[in-house]
Design a protein around this motif. Sequence first.
Motif, PDB file in Angstrom:
ATOM      1  N   TRP A  52       0.844  -1.198   0.000  1.00 48.70           N
ATOM      2  CA  TRP A  52       0.000   0.000   0.000  1.00 48.70           C
ATOM      3  C   TRP A  52       0.877   1.246   0.000  1.00 48.70           C
ATOM      4  N   ASN A  53       0.717   2.095  -1.021  1.00 48.65           N
ATOM      5  CA  ASN A  53       1.424   3.368  -1.087  1.00 48.65           C
ATOM      6  C   ASN A  53       0.656   4.371  -0.228  1.00 48.65           C
ATOM      7  N   VAL A  54       1.238   4.759   0.885  1.00 48.78           N
ATOM      8  CA  VAL A  54       0.520   5.592   1.846  1.00 48.78           C
ATOM      9  C   VAL A  54       0.294   7.010   1.327  1.00 48.78           C
ATOM     10  N   ASP A  55       1.029   7.413   0.290  1.00 44.02           N
ATOM     11  CA  ASP A  55       0.868   8.760  -0.261  1.00 44.02           C
ATOM     12  C   ASP A  55      -0.201   8.808  -1.343  1.00 44.02           C
ATOM     13  N   THR A  56      -0.199   7.822  -2.242  1.00 48.30           N
ATOM     14  CA  THR A  56      -1.133   7.840  -3.377  1.00 48.30           C
ATOM     15  C   THR A  56      -2.376   6.981  -3.142  1.00 48.30           C
ATOM     16  N   ASP A  57      -2.378   6.167  -2.097  1.00 48.55           N
ATOM     17  CA  ASP A  57      -3.463   5.232  -1.768  1.00 48.55           C
ATOM     18  C   ASP A  57      -3.531   4.061  -2.738  1.00 48.55           C
TER      19      ASP A  57
END
Length: 330
Positions: free
Chosen positions: A27-32
């Motif tokens: 999971w990319n925490v910046d782009t969701d």
Amino acid sequence: MSDQHATWDEGALRRAIDAAEVALWRWNVDTDALHMDARAYRLWGIADDVVVTFGALSEHIHPADRDRVGAAFNATRAGPGAYEIDFRIVLGSEIRWISARGQGGDVGMIGRLMAGIFLDVTGRKQAEEGHELLAGEMSHRVKNLLAIATGLTAITSRSARSAKDMAEQLTGRLTALGRAHDLVRPIAGSDGDAALLGDLLTVLLAPYDDEGAFAGRIRVAVPRMGIGETSATTLALVIHELATNSLKYGALSDEKGTLDVSCAIQDDVVVLIWTERGGPAVVPPANAKGFGSDLVNRSVRGQLGGSIDHDWCAEGVIVTLRLAKQRLAN
């Protein structure tokens, strides 16, 4: 380096993951953006060429679990340590249980990507629910049996002429109750008709009928018809529950109370009518959602393909069971 600490190559890791049926996600925490392997896409019922975000994936989570899961995932970054959360997802008419596991507090994060796994734990959750239902049913049965034993003792004391006579009568009633209780559990290996409807009702209700002055206060009048093993077991459970309630609160709790069980066949429907008279004044229950009521409703509707209605007459409750004739043959 010893074999104990040998480096695992990618092929060996993949074989181990496949054997454990583990689904991987990042999971990319910046782009969701949520990156998943093929097993994860299959688990969530999503085509593997679809770009997925955590927000979009959350739409598949059961509405009752959605807020809890969202809060839990956001909280994983607040503190270190492993986390695990179980939740339901909805795939059409199917409900599946998933366990999401990972490491919180940004531990091991590379390139703003959090990593973890999904496991399908549907089988385990269904087993747990089954055990909880069984425990609830057993608790209910034990409480009912204690109430029945107390009620049968009171019935027997009204007609017994001596302590010896009472002991013999009570022993006979409890023995009959044991035979009736055998009918409310499945019997494996039985084919064809399990019993005649009239015989089944007579055996089930025999422990509750008085001997002596008030003998014959339970009357059964039904047409001659056979019923199958599955329906006999289910119907026995329903009659057992009705008789228990009558002994605790209704006509069978009073020495002058009577019970009539009649039956009529209307096309493909068997109508069984349970009529109580002469007992305490009837007061409709404030809460008819107890375990016993729920068990009866589920049994009648789900297994016998019918319905159950209560008429809370002041002089005695009338219960009408409408049962699918074809189901009773099974």
